[in-house]
Motif scaffolding. Structure first.
Motif, PDB file in Angstrom:
ATOM      1  N   ASP A  18       0.719  -1.238   0.010  1.00  0.00           N
ATOM      2  CA  ASP A  18       0.061   0.046   0.077  1.00  0.00           C
ATOM      3  C   ASP A  18       0.904   1.265   0.027  1.00  0.00           C
ATOM      4  OD1 ASP A  18      -2.206  -1.410   0.068  1.00  0.00           O
ATOM      5  OD2 ASP A  18      -2.596  -1.291   2.137  1.00  0.00           O
ATOM      6  N   LEU A  19       1.681   1.120   0.773  1.00  0.00           N
ATOM      7  CA  LEU A  19       2.901   2.393   0.733  1.00  0.00           C
ATOM      8  C   LEU A  19       3.505   2.731  -0.399  1.00  0.00           C
ATOM      9  CD1 LEU A  19       4.099   4.574   2.795  1.00  0.00           C
ATOM     10  CD2 LEU A  19       6.060   3.045   3.061  1.00  0.00           C
ATOM     11  N   MET A  20       4.011   1.547  -0.876  1.00  0.00           N
ATOM     12  CA  MET A  20       4.684   1.720  -2.249  1.00  0.00           C
ATOM     13  C   MET A  20       3.978   2.231  -3.411  1.00  0.00           C
ATOM     14  SD  MET A  20       7.773  -1.152  -1.911  1.00  0.00           S
ATOM     15  CE  MET A  20       6.777  -2.607  -1.798  1.00  0.00           C
ATOM     16  N   ALA A  21       2.593   2.072  -3.304  1.00  0.00           N
ATOM     17  CA  ALA A  21       1.721   2.440  -4.252  1.00  0.00           C
ATOM     18  C   ALA A  21       1.162   3.781  -4.245  1.00  0.00           C
ATOM     19  CB  ALA A  21       0.563   1.343  -4.470  1.00  0.00           C
ATOM     20  N   LEU A  22       1.613   4.563  -3.198  1.00  0.00           N
ATOM     21  CA  LEU A  22       1.083   6.072  -2.948  1.00  0.00           C
ATOM     22  C   LEU A  22       2.276   6.901  -3.880  1.00  0.00           C
ATOM     23  CD1 LEU A  22      -0.080   5.755   0.804  1.00  0.00           C
ATOM     24  CD2 LEU A  22      -1.409   5.872  -1.298  1.00  0.00           C
ATOM     25  N   ASP A  23       1.673   7.882  -4.187  1.00  0.00           N
ATOM     26  CA  ASP A  23       2.510   8.917  -5.018  1.00  0.00           C
ATOM     27  C   ASP A  23       2.410  10.094  -3.889  1.00  0.00           C
ATOM     28  OD1 ASP A  23       3.695  10.967  -6.392  1.00  0.00           O
ATOM     29  OD2 ASP A  23       2.152  10.775  -8.045  1.00  0.00           O
ATOM     30  N   PHE A  24       3.525  10.736  -3.248  1.00  0.00           N
ATOM     31  CA  PHE A  24       3.567  11.795  -2.561  1.00  0.00           C
ATOM     32  C   PHE A  24       3.638  13.056  -3.243  1.00  0.00           C
ATOM     33  CE2 PHE A  24       4.137   8.350   0.148  1.00  0.00           C
ATOM     34  CZ  PHE A  24       3.613   8.587   1.362  1.00  0.00           C
ATOM     35  N   GLY A  25       3.456  13.045  -4.532  1.00  0.00           N
ATOM     36  CA  GLY A  25       3.423  14.494  -5.353  1.00  0.00           C
ATOM     37  C   GLY A  25       4.478  15.107  -5.284  1.00  0.00           C
ATOM     38  N   PRO A  26       4.523  16.431  -4.727  1.00  0.00           N
ATOM     39  CA  PRO A  26       5.637  17.380  -4.719  1.00  0.00           C
ATOM     40  C   PRO A  26       6.475  17.084  -3.633  1.00  0.00           C
ATOM     41  CG  PRO A  26       3.656  18.398  -3.868  1.00  0.00           C
ATOM     42  CD  PRO A  26       3.340  16.906  -4.314  1.00  0.00           C
ATOM     43  N   ALA A  27       6.245  16.123  -2.733  1.00  0.00           N
ATOM     44  CA  ALA A  27       7.271  15.960  -1.528  1.00  0.00           C
ATOM     45  C   ALA A  27       8.533  15.541  -2.280  1.00  0.00           C
ATOM     46  CB  ALA A  27       6.729  14.845  -0.705  1.00  0.00           C
ATOM     47  N   ARG A  28       9.689  16.379  -1.581  1.00  0.00           N
ATOM     48  CA  ARG A  28      10.965  15.996  -2.111  1.00  0.00           C
ATOM     49  C   ARG A  28      11.926  15.715  -0.890  1.00  0.00           C
ATOM     50  NH1 ARG A  28       8.509  15.213  -5.915  1.00  0.00           N
ATOM     51  NH2 ARG A  28       8.781  16.307  -7.816  1.00  0.00           N
ATOM     52  N   VAL A  29      11.479  15.608   0.071  1.00  0.00           N
ATOM     53  CA  VAL A  29      12.314  15.515   1.257  1.00  0.00           C
ATOM     54  C   VAL A  29      11.767  14.406   2.277  1.00  0.00           C
ATOM     55  CG1 VAL A  29      13.703  16.521   3.494  1.00  0.00           C
ATOM     56  CG2 VAL A  29      13.277  17.908   1.167  1.00  0.00           C
ATOM     57  N   ALA A  30      12.425  13.549   2.635  1.00  0.00           N
ATOM     58  CA  ALA A  30      12.059  12.323   3.640  1.00  0.00           C
ATOM     59  C   ALA A  30      12.984  12.441   4.791  1.00  0.00           C
ATOM     60  CB  ALA A  30      11.802  11.059   2.846  1.00  0.00           C
ATOM     61  N   LEU A  31      12.485  12.533   6.009  1.00  0.00           N
ATOM     62  CA  LEU A  31      13.496  12.442   6.996  1.00  0.00           C
ATOM     63  C   LEU A  31      13.239  11.204   7.867  1.00  0.00           C
ATOM     64  CD1 LEU A  31      12.564  16.303   8.145  1.00  0.00           C
ATOM     65  CD2 LEU A  31      14.513  15.345   6.926  1.00  0.00           C
ATOM     66  N   TYR A  32      14.473  10.555   8.294  1.00  0.00           N
ATOM     67  CA  TYR A  32      14.362   9.336   8.898  1.00  0.00           C
ATOM     68  C   TYR A  32      14.875   9.268  10.442  1.00  0.00           C
ATOM     69  CZ  TYR A  32      13.379   7.694   4.122  1.00  0.00           C
ATOM     70  OH  TYR A  32      12.845   7.383   2.945  1.00  0.00           O
ATOM     71  N   PRO A  75      12.388   7.439  -5.791  1.00  0.00           N
ATOM     72  CA  PRO A  75      13.324   8.335  -6.588  1.00  0.00           C
ATOM     73  C   PRO A  75      13.118   9.862  -6.427  1.00  0.00           C
ATOM     74  CG  PRO A  75      12.142   7.242  -8.092  1.00  0.00           C
ATOM     75  CD  PRO A  75      11.525   6.681  -6.905  1.00  0.00           C
ATOM     76  N   MET A  76      11.800  10.289  -6.009  1.00  0.00           N
ATOM     77  CA  MET A  76      11.395  11.529  -6.141  1.00  0.00           C
ATOM     78  C   MET A  76      12.019  12.271  -4.677  1.00  0.00           C
ATOM     79  SD  MET A  76       9.731  11.609  -9.118  1.00  0.00           S
ATOM     80  CE  MET A  76      10.719  10.365  -9.702  1.00  0.00           C
ATOM     81  N   LEU A  77      12.339  11.606  -3.835  1.00  0.00           N
ATOM     82  CA  LEU A  77      12.527  12.168  -2.559  1.00  0.00           C
ATOM     83  C   LEU A  77      14.211  12.163  -2.447  1.00  0.00           C
ATOM     84  CD1 LEU A  77      10.054  10.208  -0.613  1.00  0.00           C
ATOM     85  CD2 LEU A  77       9.608  12.711  -1.212  1.00  0.00           C
ATOM     86  N   LYS A  78      14.542  13.127  -1.725  1.00  0.00           N
ATOM     87  CA  LYS A  78      15.745  13.192  -0.980  1.00  0.00           C
ATOM     88  C   LYS A  78      15.777  12.671   0.324  1.00  0.00           C
ATOM     89  CE  LYS A  78      18.561  14.800  -4.319  1.00  0.00           C
ATOM     90  NZ  LYS A  78      19.657  13.950  -4.712  1.00  0.00           N
ATOM     91  N   HIS A  79      16.552  11.671   0.586  1.00  0.00           N
ATOM     92  CA  HIS A  79      16.206  10.776   1.792  1.00  0.00           C
ATOM     93  C   HIS A  79      17.284  11.173   2.963  1.00  0.00           C
ATOM     94  CE1 HIS A  79      13.255   8.212  -0.217  1.00  0.00           C
ATOM     95  NE2 HIS A  79      14.220   8.310  -1.188  1.00  0.00           N
ATOM     96  N   VAL A  80      17.008  11.577   3.952  1.00  0.00           N
ATOM     97  CA  VAL A  80      17.960  12.098   5.106  1.00  0.00           C
ATOM     98  C   VAL A  80      17.675  11.376   6.321  1.00  0.00           C
ATOM     99  CG1 VAL A  80      18.587  14.097   6.281  1.00  0.00           C
ATOM    100  CG2 VAL A  80      17.723  14.248   3.902  1.00  0.00           C
ATOM    101  N   PHE A  81      18.763  10.860   6.834  1.00  0.00           N
ATOM    102  CA  PHE A  81      18.935  10.341   8.268  1.00  0.00           C
ATOM    103  C   PHE A  81      19.031  11.332   9.355  1.00  0.00           C
ATOM    104  CE2 PHE A  81      21.119   8.083  11.750  1.00  0.00           C
ATOM    105  CZ  PHE A  81      20.038   7.486  12.186  1.00  0.00           C
ATOM    106  N   ILE A  82      18.188  11.671  10.121  1.00  0.00           N
ATOM    107  CA  ILE A  82      18.211  12.651  11.225  1.00  0.00           C
ATOM    108  C   ILE A  82      18.546  12.070  12.631  1.00  0.00           C
ATOM    109  CG2 ILE A  82      17.079  14.290   9.957  1.00  0.00           C
ATOM    110  CD1 ILE A  82      14.509  13.803  11.552  1.00  0.00           C
ATOM    111  N   GLY A  83      18.146  10.749  12.758  1.00  0.00           N
ATOM    112  CA  GLY A  83      18.328  10.077  13.897  1.00  0.00           C
ATOM    113  C   GLY A  83      17.413  10.331  15.120  1.00  0.00           C
ATOM    114  N   HIS A  84      18.012  10.041  16.225  1.00  0.00           N
ATOM    115  CA  HIS A  84      17.103  10.559  17.440  1.00  0.00           C
ATOM    116  C   HIS A  84      18.141  10.636  18.715  1.00  0.00           C
ATOM    117  CE1 HIS A  84      17.488   5.715  17.288  1.00  0.00           C
ATOM    118  NE2 HIS A  84      17.456   6.007  18.575  1.00  0.00           N
ATOM    119  N   LEU A  86      16.235  19.377  -9.283  1.00  0.00           N
ATOM    120  CA  LEU A  86      16.480  18.248 -10.264  1.00  0.00           C
ATOM    121  C   LEU A  86      15.238  17.675 -10.800  1.00  0.00           C
ATOM    122  CD1 LEU A  86      19.040  16.483  -7.581  1.00  0.00           C
ATOM    123  CD2 LEU A  86      19.514  17.575  -9.786  1.00  0.00           C
ATOM    124  N   ARG A  87      14.235  17.678  -9.942  1.00  0.00           N
ATOM    125  CA  ARG A  87      13.027  16.997 -10.598  1.00  0.00           C
ATOM    126  C   ARG A  87      11.994  18.144 -10.221  1.00  0.00           C
ATOM    127  NH1 ARG A  87      13.358  11.930 -11.218  1.00  0.00           N
ATOM    128  NH2 ARG A  87      15.075  10.461 -10.255  1.00  0.00           N
TER     129      ARG A  87
END
Length: 663
Positions: free
Chosen positions: A283-297, A311-320, A646-647
């Motif tokens: 279900d998650l992988m089928a979703l399109d997050f549109g203009p989202a370009r940053v993902a924080l983990y 691939p539409m997102l720039k993925h960032v590890f922020i930690g805890h 870039l996109r």
């Protein structure tokens, strides 16, 4: 034996009482004594209620060994039939009728179990949400909780009317007692079955899972998120997501919080940011997050891959939290586009580790959570020492935690220190998760502090004001109340800024009442989300901890801190290996060095490491002339702009047609 010791006294006592209740029933059958059997039966029903509402660990254990509510109920029915057979006045016809009623009851219970499962499935959405309007899904009100949460644990004990009817027959010799018990048992079971069927019919208005996911995509298309906070973890790790909620709310961009576990969604703190929990990876992988370009983990977990593949997102590890532990330089971090650390220490840590994270991929953003940390002295008449050891970790490497090697010894010495100090003990939420030795050390520390409080005349007492605040905050803590998950998602459809402000005000008031209501000489064992770690920082004059993010965070206070060297290496080697210890007073497991650390608290001129701590603060957390929140928000904006360049986005907010046409 190790497993038994780890079960806890309440669990072991409950197991003993449950076993005893069935042995007493068996004794009643053998002796032909109705009152002995009745005593055992009453005890078994009482234990059923305790297993459902209180003894959850024991309930899980006996379920694993196939002694759940169903076999226990059948065994009780078998024993009462044995009691009836031993009665001289019982006829074969009467015994057969009772057996037929039990068989009828079993069929009804089986049908109720199937209906309960159907109801649960029909009301279980493929998503859990907050601050998202679900009105188009036509979700009806939640059924009563007894029909949703463990309904069979409530329906099966309804055979009590028939069981005690048989006992009454053995006592009085009147068949009407058995008939009345049978009618009551069958009647209430049929009533429960009818209620389940009625609620199943009501739930038919809820769209199918496919339709719900279509609605979810439609909502995402209209909301057009820009920044995603993605989190997956165990039930005990919700704090790792909660610590980033205020930061997400403070960003100048449309954010969304994406979770993977329903239990995390239930424990997530109040936030005005939309929350979308999608447990199924497909279900998650089928979703399109549109203009989202940053993902924080905030955490490195296996389920991160389901968002990392976008691939539409720039993925960032922020930690805890940053620390010198090996977990802070996990090789998995190289899968992200960037790794954000609080200060220069994080960059140097990755450079030394050589795990594949390039220096140009590391961005220093500060720690937004620390902007409100106080640097002034604690407001107490007695100097306060906070002992906050980390947990034992997944391996047995020396130095993971000081809890087993040094914890009880340090606490015992602190309790004897002169001038006297107050001790705050706040263990890591995972303490004892893996190691029985850690659980033993924890219990020993708690016992030492409780004994010291009793000797000083500080007994446990109920604080009515605090209890009232607890009740008000409990309504916001999670959704495990009188309604089910689908109902909660429907009711929490709109972000209520007033609710978030109310929680903040209540939490602040709770902390004020808590700290003011405790004598400065009373030692405290602090577990759970409140009081928060940072509020303990504000109360402490000295921290004793291990190599963990707690130390790096406490450095923001610029107050003295000590670290226990349990690795069997020299202090010089320890400081080289762990840069966060460079401004720490180092202790040995036997407590050597504690007097020096306490002298730094009692005498300002005795604090020889004050200057080093100020330098270390900048190295660990970045400059203090600007807030971490502004630096973090600027980093998000910068990455978003670079990713959008870039996109490029189309006027509708998705990827531009030119971008879509690229191979």
């Amino acid at each position: 034996m190790t497993k038994l010791r780890g079960l806890g006294r309440a669990t072991l006592l409950g197991a003993a009482l449950l076993t005893l209740s069935y042995l007493v029933m068996l004794a009643g059958v053998i002796a032909g004594s109705w009152w002995v059997f009745a005593l055992g039966a009453a005890g078994s029903y009482a234990m059923d209620a305790l297993l459902l509402h209180r003894l959850h660990n024991l309930a899980k254990l006996i379920q694993q060994i196939r002694l759940g509510i169903t076999p226990r109920g059948l065994l009780r029915q078998l024993l009462v039939l044995g009691l009836l057979i031993t009665t001289t006045t019982a006829t074969s016809t009467g015994i057969g009728m009772v057996l037929l009623v039990f068989l009828l009851l079993f069929c009804l219970q089986l049908m109720a179990g199937i209906a309960a499962r159907m109801l649960r499935v029909s009301r279980k959405l493929p998503i859990v949400t907050r601050n998202i309007d679900l009105a188009p899904l036509n979700i009806p009100d939640s059924p009563p909780m007894p029909l949703v949460r463990e309904p069979m644990s409530r329906l099966l004990p309804l055979d009590a009317f028939l069981v005690f009817g048989v006992v009454g027959y053995v006592w009085f010799g009147s068949a009407w007692v058995v008939a009345a018990g049978a009618l009551l048992t069958v009647g209430v079971t049929v009533l429960g079955l009818l209620m389940l069927v009625w609620h199943i019919r009501r739930a038919r208005t809820i769209p199918s899972a496919d339709r719900v996911m279509e609605f979810t995509q439609s909502w995402l298309d209209s909301y057009r998120p820009e920044v995603v906070l993605y989190f997956s973890g165990s039930a005990d790790s919700a704090y790792q997501a909660n610590m980033w909620l205020e930061t997400m709310a403070g960003l100048g961009r449309r954010g969304i919080i994406v979770l993977r576990e329903r239990v995390i969604a239930a424990q997530l703190a109040p936030t005005p940011v939309p929350v979308l929990c999608v447990p199924a990876s497909t279900d998650l992988m089928a979703l399109d997050f549109g203009p989202a370009r940053v993902a924080l983990y905030p955490a490195n977990t296996g389920k991160n891959i389901h968002m990392l593949r976008n691939p539409m997102l720039k993925h960032v590890f922020i930690g805890h939290g940053d620390s010198d532990k090996i977990a802070s330089v996990n090789p998995f971090s190289k899968v992200y586009d960037e790794v954000w650390t609080a200060g220069r220490a994080g960059l140097d840590r990755y450079v030394r580790a050589q795990v594949g994270v390039r220096p140009d991929e590391i961005v220093e953003v500060g720690r937004p959570q620390l902007d409100s940390i106080r640097t002034d002295s604690a407001p107490n008449s007695v100097r306060t020492v906070l002992y906050a050891p980390t947990w034992e970790g997944w391996t047995d490497e020396p130095g993971n935690t000081s809890l087993m090697d040094a914890g009880p010894t340090l606490i015992a010495q602190l309790l004897k220190a002169r001038p006297g100090v107050r001790v705050l003990y706040k263990p890591h939420p995972f303490t004892g998760l893996r190691s029985p030795l850690a659980r033993t050390a924890h219990r020993r520390i708690v016992a030492l502090l409780e004994e010291a409080n009793r000797a000083a005349g500080h007994g446990d007492r109920e604080d009515p004001a605090l209890a009232a605040l607890d009740r008000r905050l409990a309504a916001f803590d999670d959704d495990r109340g009188a309604t089910d998950e689908a109902h909660n998602s429907r009711e929490e459809s709109g972000a209520d800024p007033g609710a978030v402000r109310e929680v903040a005000i209540l939490t602040e008031e709770w902390h004020r009442v808590y700290w003011e209501g405790r004598p400065d000489t009373a030692h405290l064992v602090i577990q759970g989300p409140r009081p928060s770690l940072y509020s303990c920082f504000n109360q402490a004059d000295l921290l004793i901890s291990d190599i963990s993010s707690v130390v790096a965070d406490f450095v923001a206070t610029e107050k003295p801190y000590a670290i226990t060297n349990c690795e069997g290496i020299t202090h010089e080697e320890f400081r080289v290996k762990h840069p966060t210890s460079s401004a720490a007073y180092l202790l040995l497991p036997d407590g050597e060095g504690l007097d020096t650390a306490l002298a730094a608290v009692h005498l300002r001129e005795g604090d020889e490491l004050a200057g080093l701590r100020r330098e270390l603060r900048t190295y660990l957390l970045g400059p203090s002339d600007t807030s971490s929140m502004s630096r973090f928000a600027a980093a998000v904006d910068d990455l978003y702009d670079r990713a959008a360049a870039l996109r490029p986005l189309s006027p509708l907010g998705g990827e531009s047609p030119a971008e879509l046409s690229r191979p």
